[in-house]
Design a protein around this motif. Structure first.
Motif, PDB file in Angstrom:
ATOM      1  N   GLN A  64      19.130 -19.617   3.208  1.00 25.46           N
ATOM      2  CA  GLN A  64      18.537 -18.811   2.154  1.00 25.46           C
ATOM      3  C   GLN A  64      17.017 -18.919   2.234  1.00 25.46           C
ATOM      4  O   GLN A  64      16.471 -19.958   2.617  1.00 25.46           O
ATOM      5  N   SER A  65      16.354 -17.822   1.874  1.00 24.07           N
ATOM      6  CA  SER A  65      14.906 -17.764   2.059  1.00 24.07           C
ATOM      7  C   SER A  65      14.276 -16.833   1.031  1.00 24.07           C
ATOM      8  O   SER A  65      14.958 -16.036   0.381  1.00 24.07           O
ATOM      9  N   ILE A  66      12.959 -16.954   0.902  1.00 21.42           N
ATOM     10  CA  ILE A  66      12.169 -16.073   0.047  1.00 21.42           C
ATOM     11  C   ILE A  66      10.977 -15.582   0.856  1.00 21.42           C
ATOM     12  O   ILE A  66      10.276 -16.383   1.486  1.00 21.42           O
ATOM     13  N   ASN A  67      10.754 -14.281   0.818  1.00 19.51           N
ATOM     14  CA  ASN A  67       9.602 -13.683   1.491  1.00 19.51           C
ATOM     15  C   ASN A  67       8.804 -12.894   0.461  1.00 19.51           C
ATOM     16  O   ASN A  67       9.204 -11.792   0.074  1.00 19.51           O
ATOM     17  N   PRO A  68       7.693 -13.453  -0.034  1.00 22.35           N
ATOM     18  CA  PRO A  68       6.943 -12.797  -1.114  1.00 22.35           C
ATOM     19  C   PRO A  68       6.195 -11.543  -0.697  1.00 22.35           C
ATOM     20  O   PRO A  68       5.760 -10.775  -1.552  1.00 22.35           O
ATOM     21  N   TYR A  69       6.041 -11.325   0.621  1.00 20.35           N
ATOM     22  CA  TYR A  69       5.304 -10.158   1.094  1.00 20.35           C
ATOM     23  C   TYR A  69       6.128  -9.379   2.115  1.00 20.35           C
ATOM     24  O   TYR A  69       6.887  -9.963   2.903  1.00 20.35           O
ATOM     25  N   ARG A  70       5.953  -8.051   2.100  1.00 20.87           N
ATOM     26  CA  ARG A  70       6.505  -7.194   3.156  1.00 20.87           C
ATOM     27  C   ARG A  70       5.336  -6.620   3.938  1.00 20.87           C
ATOM     28  O   ARG A  70       4.363  -6.144   3.352  1.00 20.87           O
ATOM     29  N   GLY A  71       5.468  -6.660   5.267  1.00 18.84           N
ATOM     30  CA  GLY A  71       4.318  -6.361   6.107  1.00 18.84           C
ATOM     31  C   GLY A  71       3.472  -7.616   6.227  1.00 18.84           C
ATOM     32  O   GLY A  71       3.579  -8.535   5.402  1.00 18.84           O
ATOM     33  N   CYS A  72       2.619  -7.659   7.247  1.00 20.81           N
ATOM     34  CA  CYS A  72       1.805  -8.857   7.439  1.00 20.81           C
ATOM     35  C   CYS A  72       0.497  -8.508   8.135  1.00 20.81           C
ATOM     36  O   CYS A  72       0.489  -7.935   9.229  1.00 20.81           O
ATOM     37  N   GLU A  73      -0.594  -8.892   7.497  1.00 25.43           N
ATOM     38  CA  GLU A  73      -1.920  -8.566   8.022  1.00 25.43           C
ATOM     39  C   GLU A  73      -2.286  -9.385   9.247  1.00 25.43           C
ATOM     40  O   GLU A  73      -3.250  -9.052   9.947  1.00 25.43           O
ATOM     41  N   HIS A  74      -1.558 -10.438   9.541  1.00 23.57           N
ATOM     42  CA  HIS A  74      -1.837 -11.205  10.754  1.00 23.57           C
ATOM     43  C   HIS A  74      -1.763 -10.319  11.987  1.00 23.57           C
ATOM     44  O   HIS A  74      -2.452 -10.545  12.968  1.00 23.57           O
ATOM     45  N   GLY A  75      -0.889  -9.331  11.975  1.00 25.69           N
ATOM     46  CA  GLY A  75      -0.828  -8.359  13.065  1.00 25.69           C
ATOM     47  C   GLY A  75      -0.255  -8.873  14.369  1.00 25.69           C
ATOM     48  O   GLY A  75      -0.547  -8.317  15.433  1.00 25.69           O
ATOM     49  N   CYS A  76       0.567  -9.912  14.318  1.00 25.38           N
ATOM     50  CA  CYS A  76       1.149 -10.457  15.554  1.00 25.38           C
ATOM     51  C   CYS A  76       1.986  -9.378  16.246  1.00 25.38           C
ATOM     52  O   CYS A  76       2.905  -8.821  15.646  1.00 25.38           O
TER      53      CYS A  76
END
Length: 356
Positions: A64-76
């Motif tokens: 189980q996990s939590i991801n507070p953001y969708r998309g990522c500015e790190h740009g990997c």
């Protein structure tokens, strides 16, 4: 010298997602000499309906996990979360790193979830898809708010990031770790600043990630180094060097993942190779296919993380040997789920005789 308009971004294009009705592609209409506008990051606040995601994948360490953001500015460029942007009608390319979504009510939802009589505590991974400490976390603070909820309820939490911003929350993480309730993982893809810059353009520099490992371990937070992804002919030669530097910084365990190219990522990655490593692009993709049964990607659970074949086995052997030598081959650390309890200030009096 003309500055690259995509400087600081990972993807080179903004190709249509797989669910869009019409496909978009670039076309030179003769106005190429006009100044190109710099890409801006656009953040949209959203109210999520649920906050804990579950999975049954046998090849990852959490369910189980939590991801507070969708998309990522790190740009990997290699990020396996990129295809998720297609679900909202956006491109897994430049849209993924410039059009971001923040789950503004994440902490509130988590508190409600914990308060349900049916809830049973199991370690929750913060992250695992997009980075919980990407640059916009400095302003929104959703990750810290989630950690505050974890501490109030004494809930076990793990996290993974490639950002030094994790040090900001070392006060909470140290207190949780003292109770056996927290552990961290830091992703170190390369020690070469140039490779890191073009592969992960807005993530922390390699030495900053090493500093984060040192700070976490000095504070008593058990920390794993993740060498991920291992990209053949790009950073695979660095496996031992990365592990050595992280072991010196105090890392207590290590893991790795071989490059994955599902769905739209395979084309984005090829474009990236042609731009930054034109001399190696054929070799890189040849080895990738050797490790994926002749394809760009094999999604089978037993193969998707590590690959197969002689080259994949060589990576596995080198990694295992280095971990044994450096003492990074410890078994996975289990966190304590028995301390979970309702905070005294959450709607009831609590036990007057409980040890706080």
């Amino acid at each position: 010298m003309t500055r690259d308009p995509l400087h600081g971004r990972g993807a080179r294009t903004n190709a249509s997602g797989r669910y869009e009705r019409f496909a978009r592609e670039e076309f030179d209409d003769g106005w190429a000499n006009e100044p190109i506008q710099k890409l801006e990051t656009i953040v949209t606040r959203e109210l999520a309906k649920t906050i804990i995601s579950t999975n049954q994948s046998p090849d990852i360490s959490f369910d189980q996990s939590i991801n507070p953001y969708r998309g990522c500015e790190h740009g990997c460029i290699y990020c396996y979360a990129r295809p998720n942007h297609a679900y909202v009608g956006l491109s897994p390319g430049l849209d993924f790193e410039t059009k971001l979504f923040v789950k503004a009510n994440a902490a509130e939802l988590l508190e409600r979830e914990f308060a349900k009589p049916s809830y049973r505590p199991r370690t929750i991974m913060l992250g695992g898809v997009t980075d919980i400490y990407q640059p916009i976390e400095r302003g929104y603070g959703v990750t810290r708010a989630l950690l505050e909820v974890m501490e109030r309820w004494r809930h076990p939490v793990a996290l993974i990031t490639k950002s030094q911003l994790v040090i900001r929350d070392i006060d909470i993480l140290a207190r949780l770790a003292e109770r056996g309730l927290a552990k961290a993982a830091i992703s170190v893809t390369s020690l070469d600043r140039r490779i890191s810059r073009v592969m992960e353009p807005r993530a922390a520099a390699p030495h900053r990630r090493i500093e984060a490992i040192r700070a976490l371990t000095d504070a008593g937070v058990p920390t794993t180094v993740m060498v991920a992804p291992v990209v053949p002919a790009i950073n695979d030669r660095e496996i031992e060097a990365i592990l050595e530097e992280c072991a010196k910084a105090g890392a207590s365990a290590a893991g790795y993942v071989v490059l994955r190219l599902p769905l739209e990522i395979k084309d984005l990655f090829r474009e990236w190779l042609a731009q930054h490593f034109p001399d190696r692009q054929t070799r890189v993709m040849t080895i990738v296919r050797q490790m994926r049964g002749g394809r760009d990607y094999d999604p089978e659970w037993s193969k998707r993380q590590k690959g197969e074949g002689p080259y994949a086995q060589l990576i596995a052997d080198r990694f295992a040997k280095a971990c044994r030598r450096l003492g990074l081959d410890k078994p996975r650390l289990a966190l304590d789920c028995t301390q979970f309890r309702r905070p005294p200030d959450y709607g009831d009096q609590g036990d007057l005789f409980a040890v706080q």
